[in-house]
Design an enzyme around this catalytic site. Structure first.
Site, PDB file in Angstrom:
ATOM      1  N   GLY A  13      -8.918  -4.567 -13.364  1.00 25.87           N
ATOM      2  CA  GLY A  13      -9.971  -5.565 -13.548  1.00 25.87           C
ATOM      3  C   GLY A  13      -9.484  -6.982 -13.775  1.00 25.87           C
ATOM      4  O   GLY A  13     -10.203  -7.798 -14.351  1.00 25.87           O
ATOM      5  N   CYS A  53      -2.843   8.728  -7.895  1.00 22.41           N
ATOM      6  CA  CYS A  53      -3.997   8.539  -7.020  1.00 22.41           C
ATOM      7  C   CYS A  53      -5.008   9.658  -7.240  1.00 22.41           C
ATOM      8  O   CYS A  53      -4.673  10.838  -7.110  1.00 22.41           O
ATOM      9  CB  CYS A  53      -3.582   8.509  -5.550  1.00 22.41           C
ATOM     10  SG  CYS A  53      -5.022   8.363  -4.463  1.00 22.41           S
ATOM     11  N   GLY A 112     -11.900  -2.568 -10.970  1.00 17.94           N
ATOM     12  CA  GLY A 112     -12.672  -3.789 -11.212  1.00 17.94           C
ATOM     13  C   GLY A 112     -12.868  -4.053 -12.691  1.00 17.94           C
ATOM     14  O   GLY A 112     -12.354  -3.336 -13.556  1.00 17.94           O
ATOM     15  N   ASN A 160       5.203   0.978  -2.704  1.00 18.50           N
ATOM     16  CA  ASN A 160       4.508   2.061  -3.390  1.00 18.50           C
ATOM     17  C   ASN A 160       4.720   3.354  -2.612  1.00 18.50           C
ATOM     18  O   ASN A 160       4.483   3.413  -1.410  1.00 18.50           O
ATOM     19  CB  ASN A 160       3.019   1.718  -3.514  1.00 18.50           C
ATOM     20  CG  ASN A 160       2.243   2.788  -4.260  1.00 18.50           C
ATOM     21  OD1 ASN A 160       1.919   3.834  -3.713  1.00 18.50           O
ATOM     22  ND2 ASN A 160       1.943   2.505  -5.512  1.00 18.50           N
ATOM     23  N   THR A 212      -8.711  -5.202  -7.228  1.00 19.08           N
ATOM     24  CA  THR A 212     -10.037  -5.326  -6.612  1.00 19.08           C
ATOM     25  C   THR A 212     -10.428  -6.778  -6.351  1.00 19.08           C
ATOM     26  O   THR A 212     -11.127  -7.077  -5.372  1.00 19.08           O
ATOM     27  CB  THR A 212     -11.072  -4.650  -7.529  1.00 19.08           C
ATOM     28  OG1 THR A 212     -10.697  -3.270  -7.670  1.00 19.08           O
ATOM     29  CG2 THR A 212     -12.474  -4.733  -6.972  1.00 19.08           C
ATOM     30  N   LYS A 249       0.851  -1.193   0.000  1.00 16.34           N
ATOM     31  CA  LYS A 249       0.000   0.000   0.000  1.00 16.34           C
ATOM     32  C   LYS A 249       0.883   1.238   0.000  1.00 16.34           C
ATOM     33  O   LYS A 249       2.031   1.181   0.438  1.00 16.34           O
ATOM     34  CB  LYS A 249      -0.891  -0.024   1.239  1.00 16.34           C
ATOM     35  CG  LYS A 249      -1.717   1.234   1.397  1.00 16.34           C
ATOM     36  CD  LYS A 249      -2.925   1.039   2.250  1.00 16.34           C
ATOM     37  CE  LYS A 249      -3.662   2.388   2.417  1.00 16.34           C
ATOM     38  NZ  LYS A 249      -4.177   2.912   1.145  1.00 16.34           N
TER      39      LYS A 249
END
Lengths: 308, 237
Positions: free
Chosen positions: A249, A135, A222, A104, A271, A48
């Site tokens: 996705g 972001c 996603g 990250n 996701t 993260k």
């Protein structure tokens, strides 16, 4: 199970045992998934986002489900690099030592990005960096740096100056021309690219006439974004010489194969980790199975293998 | 809804939850968290209300359907301090769900249980029979007066707290109700635990979508909760 198939890929100088990794922000630093996933079977772990000091993130609600996807506006909540080193890096060194850890990196300013990397340079458990200039959920930093060539190049240059470790730059799809931004960070010494971060979106509750996210807008991820992400990986891979982690996705091995065919060297599952915490293992196994079924003996043969 | 989940049923603690994937396609992708109401044998029982597409899909599933995928038990449940003799349960609507198992267990260990349960209408009072089977007393309040007292459950709860001595208050329901009960418990000097509901993506502590503001900063409802000490929570003003 991999048998005679060589699943290894070289990502920007990092030797990965297979091309499957995780998208930043969907896997924390691995600990939460350790009950579900054999971390030593992942190609790499992307952590993260880590910033210099603690970030509180955004107000709740922070997520909303949308058709074939989700919106998030977490806002890079993290305890800062010192806490990351003490808690997460130490844990990873003990529990996932054979899997490269890509940290990250986030920042409010060019200097802050570089400062996070400088702080991590002496830590042995870091294999490389993913510089997040994409972001959509923060007011300062994030996507603001990744939306145009000059600031993207400036962040890349500042980070390059403080590390020789492999350094990827994560780009935003919320731009007119992602190819030119990719080329500008390549020119400043990025060793690889992560494509793509979330697409800026919003969701409204018609009954209450209110937005579903406290911040109103957030990042869409996603299956809904896969066609956009595939297109961008394909476009960029044809325009740069550095390797790409493809994401957007990826729910299964077939999706992973498609990203590799479009030009990705590795693939990040995002996701889907929320939907099924064991999904990365299924993607690894499925990729091997695909190679068997198609007579592929070296997984690298899939990279850019699109027959157009 | 009763789910066949042997491993979950064998290890669940009161107040924990399951994360259910209600559809296997990619249209409805996120799981849904549901508190576990009761567990017996190889089964766990959840209570739910049809609120959106996911719960509608659940309601349409036939008995014996195997298409749902379950992760659990998850989360940090209710704490039952040693030596408690009398516990007060205050529930609002479906907030009764995560308290069923705790009521049964405490009663089985000889703890006296008093319940104040509220709902908008008589039809939305859930788990009343379970509480009546195990509790010393069950007081009911409905917003429309269709059962029990007319009004909020805070009224009978306040009366009980004033009249009797409790060692702990357990509450779950709409957040304004929980906040009011937490304040009443604090005034009475009784420790209070609350179970908070949040939107969740991962359910295992990674995504940070379900954060709760506490005196120690942001915590995650999925792994640090869903049960918190009321004194720990910083309510939105």
């Amino acid at each position: 199970m991999s048998g005679s198939i060589d699943m290894r890929v070289n990502l920007a100088g990092l030797e990965l045992r297979n091309p499957v990794t995780v998208a930043s922000g969907t896997f924390a630093s691995g600990r939460e998934f350790a009950d579900f996933v054999d971390l030593s079977r992942l190609g790499a772990i992307v952590t993260k986002g880590v910033s210099l000091g603690p970030w509180a993130g955004n107000a709740s609600p922070r997520i909303a489900e949308t058709a074939s996807g989700m919106l998030n506006s977490i806002g890079l909540q993290n305890p800062g690099v010192e806490a990351f080193v003490v808690k997460d890096l130490a844990w990873l060194a003990e529990n996932a030592a054979t899997t490269p850890v890509i940290v990250n990196v986030s920042g409010h300013s060019v200097e802050e990005y570089a400062a996070v990397i400088e702080r991590l340079e002496d830590e042995s458990g870091v294999a490389g960096y993913e510089v997040n200039i994409s972001c959509p959920n923060v007011d300062a930093g994030g996507m603001a740096f990744g939306s145009e060539c000059a600031p993207a190049a400036a962040v890349t240059r500042a980070c390059r100056a403080v590390t020789k470790r492999p350094m990827l730059v994560k780009l935003s799809p919320n731009v007119t021309d992602i190819v030119s931004i990719a080329q500008s960070v390549e020119a400043e010494g990025a060793d690889g690219l992560s494509l793509v971060n979330t697409l800026l979106g919003m969701a409204i509750d018609a009954e209450t006439r209110k937005p579903l996210l406290a911040r109103v807008v957030g990042g869409l991820s996603g299956p809904a974004i896969k066609p956009v992400a595939l297109r961008m990986v394909w476009q960029v891979s044809n325009a740069v010489a550095i390797p790409i982690i493809g994401m957007g996705g990826v729910m299964n091995a077939t999706d992973a194969v498609e990203f590799m065919l479009a030009g990705a060297t590795a693939v990040a599952v995002g996701t889907a980790n929320f939907v099924d915490p064991t999904v990365t293992m299924r993607v690894v196994d499925g990729l091997v199975e695909y190679c068997h079924r198609h007579g592929v003996t070296d997984v690298r043969d899939l990279i850019g293998g699109l027959e157009a | 809804m009763t789910l066949h989940a042997p491993e979950c049923a064998a290890s669940v603690q009161p107040g924990q939850f399951v994360h259910l994937r209600v559809a296997t396609g990619s249209d409805i992708i996120l799981r849904r968290p549901f508190s576990i109401h009761r567990a017996y044998g190889e089964r766990v029982e959840i209570l739910y209300q049809i609120l959106g597409t996911g719960t509608l899909l659940m309601a349409e599933k036939p008995v014996g359907d195997e298409s749902m995928d379950l992760v659990g038990p998850l989360g940090h449940g209710w704490r039952a301090p040693e030596g408690i003799a009398h516990a007060l349960f205050v529930t609002g609507g479906l907030g009764a769900a995560p308290l069923g198992m705790l009521a049964e267990q405490l009663a089985a260990h000889g703890v006296a249980v008093s319940v104040a349960m509220g709902a908008p209408t008589k039809e939305r009072l859930v788990a009343r029979e379970l509480f009546e089977n195990v509790a010393r007393q069950v007081l009911v309040a409905t917003d429309d007066g269709s059962d029990g007292e007319h009004g909020f459950v805070t009224v009978p709860a306040a009366r009980l707290l004033a009249e009797e001595r409790f060692d702990v208050v357990y509450t779950c329901g709409p957040e304004p109700m929980q906040r009011a009960i937490a304040a009443l418990a604090a005034d009475a000097g009784v420790p209070c635990q609350i179970s908070l509901e949040r939107l969740m993506a991962c359910g295992i502590g990674a995504c940070l979508s379900c954060v709760v503001l506490t005196v120690d900063g942001l915590k995650r409802a999925c792994v640090d909760g869903p049960v918190f000490d009321a004194a720990e929570v910083t309510w939105k003003s």
